[in-house]
Design a protein around this motif. Structure first.
Motif: not given
Length: 117
Positions: A104-111
């Protein structure tokens, strides 16, 4: 893991059942730092003293609460030992929760990086 006798297996089952109820979790929280008589414990819950006593009996049967007689009064206190084994059982599953949080952290940061302002 060591072999467990029937009483230990039964007690583990009882610990899971005991903590499944929100009232009993509240009782454990209340008794976490202090020994209290049922009259005082009952004043913290919107139910009869008899109902609180039934919850305390379930916690006692599971080994989560110890009782001690002081005169005519019975006082209750938390015994956290059975929770340690529960904690080690849950620790196995933490890797799944931690993995999901990392994803989730990677997704949010990428987003966030791909958004146009």
């Amino acid at each position: 893991m060591s072999k467990l006798n029937a009483e230990q297996l039964s007690q583990k089952h009882d610990v899971f059942q005991a903590i499944a109820d929100p009232t009993r979790r509240g009782l454990l929280r209340l008794l976490g730092d202090q020994e209290l008589p049922v009259t005082v414990i009952s004043s913290h819950f919107p139910m009869t003293r008899t109902a609180v006593s039934k919850h305390l009996r379930i916690l006692s049967d599971a080994g989560l609460v110890k009782e001690r007689k002081v005169g005519r009064e019975t006082r209750y206190r938390l015994d956290a030992d059975p929770l340690r084994e529960l904690k080690s059982w849950l620790a196995y599953y933490e890797r799944y929760w931690e993995n999901k949080m990392e994803v989730l952290k990677r997704y949010v940061e990428t987003d966030d990086n791909n958004r146009k302002i």
